[in-house]
Write a protein that holds these residues in place. Structure first.
Motif, mmCIF file in Angstrom:
data_model
loop_
_atom_site.group_PDB
_atom_site.id
_atom_site.type_symbol
_atom_site.label_atom_id
_atom_site.label_comp_id
_atom_site.label_asym_id
_atom_site.label_seq_id
_atom_site.Cartn_x
_atom_site.Cartn_y
_atom_site.Cartn_z
ATOM 1 N N PHE A 41 0.820 -1.217 0.000
ATOM 2 C CA PHE A 41 0.000 0.000 0.000
ATOM 3 C C PHE A 41 0.850 1.261 0.000
ATOM 4 N N ALA A 42 1.852 1.335 0.841
ATOM 5 C CA ALA A 42 2.709 2.522 0.883
ATOM 6 C C ALA A 42 3.567 2.623 -0.373
ATOM 7 N N THR A 43 4.006 1.494 -0.896
ATOM 8 C CA THR A 43 4.852 1.498 -2.085
ATOM 9 C C THR A 43 4.120 2.091 -3.279
ATOM 10 N N ILE A 44 2.850 1.777 -3.425
ATOM 11 C CA ILE A 44 2.104 2.276 -4.586
ATOM 12 C C ILE A 44 1.310 3.536 -4.286
ATOM 13 N N GLY A 45 1.233 3.918 -3.011
ATOM 14 C CA GLY A 45 0.377 5.029 -2.601
ATOM 15 C C GLY A 45 0.664 6.354 -3.277
ATOM 16 N N GLY A 46 1.916 6.653 -3.520
ATOM 17 C CA GLY A 46 2.264 7.945 -4.110
ATOM 18 C C GLY A 46 2.432 7.923 -5.622
ATOM 19 N N LEU A 47 2.148 6.789 -6.234
ATOM 20 C CA LEU A 47 2.333 6.688 -7.685
ATOM 21 C C LEU A 47 1.143 7.263 -8.435
ATOM 22 N N SER A 48 1.432 7.889 -9.553
ATOM 23 C CA SER A 48 0.372 8.387 -10.432
ATOM 24 C C SER A 48 -0.089 7.262 -11.352
ATOM 25 N N ALA A 49 -1.199 7.485 -12.021
ATOM 26 C CA ALA A 49 -1.700 6.508 -12.988
ATOM 27 C C ALA A 49 -0.686 6.299 -14.113
ATOM 28 N N VAL A 50 -0.010 7.358 -14.508
ATOM 29 C CA VAL A 50 1.007 7.255 -15.554
ATOM 30 C C VAL A 50 2.154 6.364 -15.097
ATOM 31 N N GLN A 51 2.629 6.591 -13.879
ATOM 32 C CA GLN A 51 3.712 5.761 -13.353
ATOM 33 C C GLN A 51 3.276 4.302 -13.230
ATOM 34 N N ALA A 52 2.059 4.080 -12.775
ATOM 35 C CA ALA A 52 1.555 2.717 -12.609
ATOM 36 C C ALA A 52 1.373 2.007 -13.943
ATOM 37 N N SER A 53 1.271 2.763 -15.010
ATOM 38 C CA SER A 53 1.027 2.198 -16.336
ATOM 39 C C SER A 53 2.283 2.078 -17.195
ATOM 40 N N GLU A 54 3.433 2.464 -16.662
ATOM 41 C CA GLU A 54 4.687 2.368 -17.428
ATOM 42 C C GLU A 54 5.116 0.911 -17.539
ATOM 43 N N ARG A 55 5.440 0.498 -18.756
ATOM 44 C CA ARG A 55 5.878 -0.876 -19.001
ATOM 45 C C ARG A 55 7.375 -0.987 -18.715
ATOM 46 N N ALA A 56 7.736 -2.058 -18.005
ATOM 47 C CA ALA A 56 9.146 -2.272 -17.671
ATOM 48 C C ALA A 56 9.341 -3.713 -17.243
ATOM 49 N N GLY A 57 10.574 -4.083 -17.095
ATOM 50 C CA GLY A 57 10.925 -5.390 -16.565
ATOM 51 C C GLY A 57 10.607 -6.531 -17.499
ATOM 52 N N PRO A 58 10.843 -7.739 -17.032
ATOM 53 C CA PRO A 58 10.548 -8.917 -17.848
ATOM 54 C C PRO A 58 9.067 -8.971 -18.210
ATOM 55 N N GLY A 59 8.788 -9.217 -19.457
ATOM 56 C CA GLY A 59 7.407 -9.274 -19.903
ATOM 57 C C GLY A 59 6.780 -7.917 -20.129
ATOM 58 N N ARG A 60 7.539 -6.866 -19.839
ATOM 59 C CA ARG A 60 7.055 -5.497 -20.029
ATOM 60 C C ARG A 60 5.718 -5.257 -19.340
#
Length: 157
Positions: A41-60
């Motif tokens: 909850f705290a890890t994602i609490g300050g993220l924007s929708a744009v940040q949450a939607s950025e593709r990254a890592g294995p499998g993008r």
């Protein structure tokens, strides 16, 4: 040989669920950093929708995708503890990858609801057999894995 009393087992399972989602409840932890803000909850609490939607890592994949996947998995774990039949097909839980400014708070709220439902199911479960214990431990391990995957994306280089 005696087994672990159910009250002790439920306490441990609950503590680990709290650690994964709310952060460590004390000065030491089972698997996260001891510092504040390390639960999902705290890890994602300050993220924007744009940040949450950025593709990254294995499998993008996206953080939004991870959160939707974990939410759907919590539903299955809760049903499993209630003795309901559940599907092992987790592929459908990866159907969300992007969110907008309205959808991101809704997705986070769904995660909180499903976490709360699982926590209640753990705290009120009557018979802790191998299947039930496997469901609960599996849910904790699964959440911890996705917490790590999300936090790695946010870690400074």
């Amino acid at each position: 040989m005696t087994g672990t009393p159910p009250v002790v087992m439920v306490s441990l399972l609950t503590r680990m669920l709290v650690e994964a989602f709310e952060g460590p409840p004390g000065p030491w932890t089972y698997f996260t950093d001891a510092s504040p803000g390390t639960g999902i909850f705290a890890t994602i609490g300050g993220l924007s929708a744009v940040q949450a939607s950025e593709r990254a890592g294995p499998g993008r994949t996206t953080i939004a995708g991870h959160i939707h996947h974990v939410s759907e998995s919590l539903v299955l774990s809760t049903r499993g503890l209630r003795g309901e039949q559940t599907s092992r097909d987790r592929g459908r839980s990866w159907t969300v990858s992007t969110v907008d400014d309205a959808g991101w708070p809704d997705l986070r709220a769904k995660l909180r609801r499903e976490y709360h439902s699982l926590r209640v199911a753990v705290e009120t479960h009557a018979v802790w057999d191998e299947d039930a214990l496997g469901v609960a431990i599996g849910a904790i391990a699964h959440a911890a894995y996705h917490l790590g995957a999300i936090r790695q994306r946010l870690a400074p280089p």
